[in-house]
Design a protein around this motif. Structure first.
Motif, PDB file in Angstrom:
ATOM      1  N   MET A   1       0.822  -1.184   0.000  1.00 22.61           N
ATOM      2  CA  MET A   1       0.000   0.000   0.000  1.00 22.61           C
ATOM      3  C   MET A   1       0.871   1.254   0.000  1.00 22.61           C
ATOM      4  N   VAL A   2       2.024   1.163   0.616  1.00 25.43           N
ATOM      5  CA  VAL A   2       2.926   2.307   0.649  1.00 25.43           C
ATOM      6  C   VAL A   2       3.418   2.632  -0.760  1.00 25.43           C
ATOM      7  N   LEU A   3       3.707   1.591  -1.537  1.00 29.80           N
ATOM      8  CA  LEU A   3       4.145   1.802  -2.915  1.00 29.80           C
ATOM      9  C   LEU A   3       3.056   2.492  -3.731  1.00 29.80           C
ATOM     10  N   PHE A   4       1.812   2.085  -3.556  1.00 31.35           N
ATOM     11  CA  PHE A   4       0.707   2.720  -4.259  1.00 31.35           C
ATOM     12  C   PHE A   4       0.585   4.187  -3.886  1.00 31.35           C
ATOM     13  N   LEU A   5       0.685   4.484  -2.616  1.00 26.59           N
ATOM     14  CA  LEU A   5       0.565   5.873  -2.175  1.00 26.59           C
ATOM     15  C   LEU A   5       1.714   6.737  -2.675  1.00 26.59           C
ATOM     16  N   MET A   6       2.918   6.167  -2.715  1.00 22.61           N
ATOM     17  CA  MET A   6       4.061   6.917  -3.249  1.00 22.61           C
ATOM     18  C   MET A   6       3.899   7.176  -4.742  1.00 22.61           C
ATOM     19  N   LEU A   7       3.443   6.173  -5.485  1.00 26.48           N
ATOM     20  CA  LEU A   7       3.192   6.349  -6.910  1.00 26.48           C
ATOM     21  C   LEU A   7       2.102   7.395  -7.152  1.00 26.48           C
ATOM     22  N   LEU A   8       1.060   7.341  -6.347  1.00 27.96           N
ATOM     23  CA  LEU A   8      -0.041   8.286  -6.490  1.00 27.96           C
ATOM     24  C   LEU A   8       0.399   9.715  -6.175  1.00 27.96           C
ATOM     25  N   ALA A   9       1.149   9.894  -5.113  1.00 30.78           N
ATOM     26  CA  ALA A   9       1.608  11.231  -4.742  1.00 30.78           C
ATOM     27  C   ALA A   9       2.561  11.803  -5.789  1.00 30.78           C
ATOM     28  N   SER A  10       3.467  10.985  -6.282  1.00 32.31           N
ATOM     29  CA  SER A  10       4.386  11.488  -7.298  1.00 32.31           C
ATOM     30  C   SER A  10       3.669  11.766  -8.614  1.00 32.31           C
ATOM     31  N   VAL A  32       0.684  11.305 -15.875  1.00 26.24           N
ATOM     32  CA  VAL A  32      -0.495  10.528 -16.256  1.00 26.24           C
ATOM     33  C   VAL A  32      -0.136   9.052 -16.386  1.00 26.24           C
ATOM     34  N   LEU A  33       1.008   8.761 -16.989  1.00 26.76           N
ATOM     35  CA  LEU A  33       1.440   7.368 -17.094  1.00 26.76           C
ATOM     36  C   LEU A  33       1.689   6.749 -15.720  1.00 26.76           C
ATOM     37  N   LEU A  34       2.255   7.520 -14.815  1.00 18.07           N
ATOM     38  CA  LEU A  34       2.468   7.025 -13.451  1.00 18.07           C
ATOM     39  C   LEU A  34       1.145   6.774 -12.740  1.00 18.07           C
ATOM     40  N   LEU A  35       0.175   7.631 -12.979  1.00 20.02           N
ATOM     41  CA  LEU A  35      -1.150   7.452 -12.384  1.00 20.02           C
ATOM     42  C   LEU A  35      -1.804   6.178 -12.904  1.00 20.02           C
ATOM     43  N   ILE A  36      -1.683   5.927 -14.198  1.00 14.81           N
ATOM     44  CA  ILE A  36      -2.229   4.701 -14.771  1.00 14.81           C
ATOM     45  C   ILE A  36      -1.510   3.482 -14.192  1.00 14.81           C
ATOM     46  N   ALA A  37      -0.203   3.570 -14.039  1.00 13.19           N
ATOM     47  CA  ALA A  37       0.560   2.463 -13.465  1.00 13.19           C
ATOM     48  C   ALA A  37       0.147   2.195 -12.019  1.00 13.19           C
ATOM     49  N   ALA A  38      -0.116   3.245 -11.257  1.00 12.61           N
ATOM     50  CA  ALA A  38      -0.527   3.072  -9.861  1.00 12.61           C
ATOM     51  C   ALA A  38      -1.890   2.397  -9.774  1.00 12.61           C
ATOM     52  N   VAL A  39      -2.806   2.798 -10.638  1.00 10.66           N
ATOM     53  CA  VAL A  39      -4.141   2.191 -10.624  1.00 10.66           C
ATOM     54  C   VAL A  39      -4.062   0.729 -11.071  1.00 10.66           C
ATOM     55  N   LEU A  40      -3.250   0.441 -12.085  1.00 12.83           N
ATOM     56  CA  LEU A  40      -3.075  -0.945 -12.518  1.00 12.83           C
ATOM     57  C   LEU A  40      -2.431  -1.789 -11.421  1.00 12.83           C
ATOM     58  N   TYR A  41      -1.473  -1.215 -10.709  1.00 15.33           N
ATOM     59  CA  TYR A  41      -0.840  -1.930  -9.594  1.00 15.33           C
ATOM     60  C   TYR A  41      -1.869  -2.273  -8.529  1.00 15.33           C
ATOM     61  N   LEU A  42      -2.716  -1.327  -8.186  1.00 16.46           N
ATOM     62  CA  LEU A  42      -3.740  -1.574  -7.173  1.00 16.46           C
ATOM     63  C   LEU A  42      -4.727  -2.631  -7.655  1.00 16.46           C
ATOM     64  N   PHE A  43      -5.109  -2.571  -8.932  1.00 21.95           N
ATOM     65  CA  PHE A  43      -6.038  -3.554  -9.491  1.00 21.95           C
ATOM     66  C   PHE A  43      -5.441  -4.952  -9.479  1.00 21.95           C
TER      67      PHE A  43
END
Length: 56
Positions: A1-10, A32-43
């Motif tokens: 979850m920490v990785l997701f939050l770091m990706l989302l914040a950046s 935008v690409l990082l945001l998509i990667a964070a959402v895919l990671y969470l999914f």
């Protein structure tokens, strides 16, 4: 979850900087690409955890 939050914040910070600064469109696209990667990671993480485990 920490990785997701770091990706989302950046991702959010890069999107904001890329949108505000003139000539920094590449930061906006990277954000935008990082945001998509964070959402895919969470999914992927939620799908991987929701699989039923075989009984031992």
């Amino acid at each position: 979850m920490v990785l997701f939050l770091m990706l989302l914040a950046s991702a959010i910070s890069l999107v904001v900087i890329g949108a505000v600064m003139e000539g920094m469109l590449y930061l906006l696209s990277i954000g935008v690409l990082l945001l998509i990667a964070a959402v895919l990671y969470l999914f992927v993480r939620s799908v991987w955890r929701s699989r039923p485990r075989p009984a031992r």
